[in-house]
Design a protein around this motif. Structure first.
Motif, mmCIF file in Angstrom:
data_model
loop_
_atom_site.group_PDB
_atom_site.id
_atom_site.type_symbol
_atom_site.label_atom_id
_atom_site.label_comp_id
_atom_site.label_asym_id
_atom_site.label_seq_id
_atom_site.Cartn_x
_atom_site.Cartn_y
_atom_site.Cartn_z
ATOM 1 N N ARG A 82 0.829 -1.199 0.000
ATOM 2 C CA ARG A 82 0.000 0.000 0.000
ATOM 3 C C ARG A 82 0.868 1.257 0.000
ATOM 4 N N ASP A 119 2.419 1.819 -3.374
ATOM 5 C CA ASP A 119 1.412 2.376 -4.287
ATOM 6 C C ASP A 119 1.272 3.875 -4.069
ATOM 7 N N GLU A 120 1.293 4.309 -2.805
ATOM 8 C CA GLU A 120 1.207 5.742 -2.494
ATOM 9 C C GLU A 120 2.442 6.483 -2.991
ATOM 10 N N GLU A 176 2.015 6.934 -6.676
ATOM 11 C CA GLU A 176 1.037 7.994 -6.947
ATOM 12 C C GLU A 176 1.662 9.377 -6.782
ATOM 13 N N ARG A 177 2.434 9.580 -5.710
ATOM 14 C CA ARG A 177 3.087 10.886 -5.501
ATOM 15 C C ARG A 177 4.105 11.172 -6.591
ATOM 16 N N ILE A 187 4.081 10.063 -9.662
ATOM 17 C CA ILE A 187 3.378 10.339 -10.919
ATOM 18 C C ILE A 187 3.004 11.820 -10.983
ATOM 19 N N ILE A 188 2.615 12.396 -9.846
ATOM 20 C CA ILE A 188 2.282 13.817 -9.802
ATOM 21 C C ILE A 188 3.541 14.670 -9.934
ATOM 22 N N PRO A 197 3.652 6.521 -16.099
ATOM 23 C CA PRO A 197 3.368 5.879 -14.814
ATOM 24 C C PRO A 197 3.929 4.454 -14.710
ATOM 25 N N GLU A 219 11.277 5.968 -1.899
ATOM 26 C CA GLU A 219 10.838 7.235 -2.474
ATOM 27 C C GLU A 219 11.984 8.244 -2.516
#
Length: 79
Positions: free
Chosen positions: A7, A10-11, A14-15, A17-18, A25, A53
């Protein structure tokens, strides 16, 4: 990989990708999972998604998109 790590990764994706809208992606997901694999032998797993990250952001350099906030997961409410 634990459900919690999955999870969190995945977060992270997502960050990213922004932050890096010019990178596909699927490519960002591949980069994250490759970096994650490098931490495979780490015994204390609590900070692995954060380390992944950080490493990916260093590798990709200056963001080209918005910088999303990292959600507060402390469970402590202020006010």
């Amino acid at each position: 990989m634990t459900t919690n790590e999955n999870r969190q990764l995945d977060e992270v994706i997502e960050r990213l990708i922004i932050r890096y809208p010019t990178i596909a992606p699927a490519e960002l997901a591949d980069i994250v999972h490759n970096v994650y694999d490098a931490f495979g032998k780490v015994h204390i797993r609590d900070y692995v998604p954060l380390l992944v990250e950080h490493h990916v952001k260093e590798e990709l350099g200056t963001p080209t998109g918005e910088i999303p906030p990292i959600p507060d997961r402390s469970g402590v409410r202020s006010g």
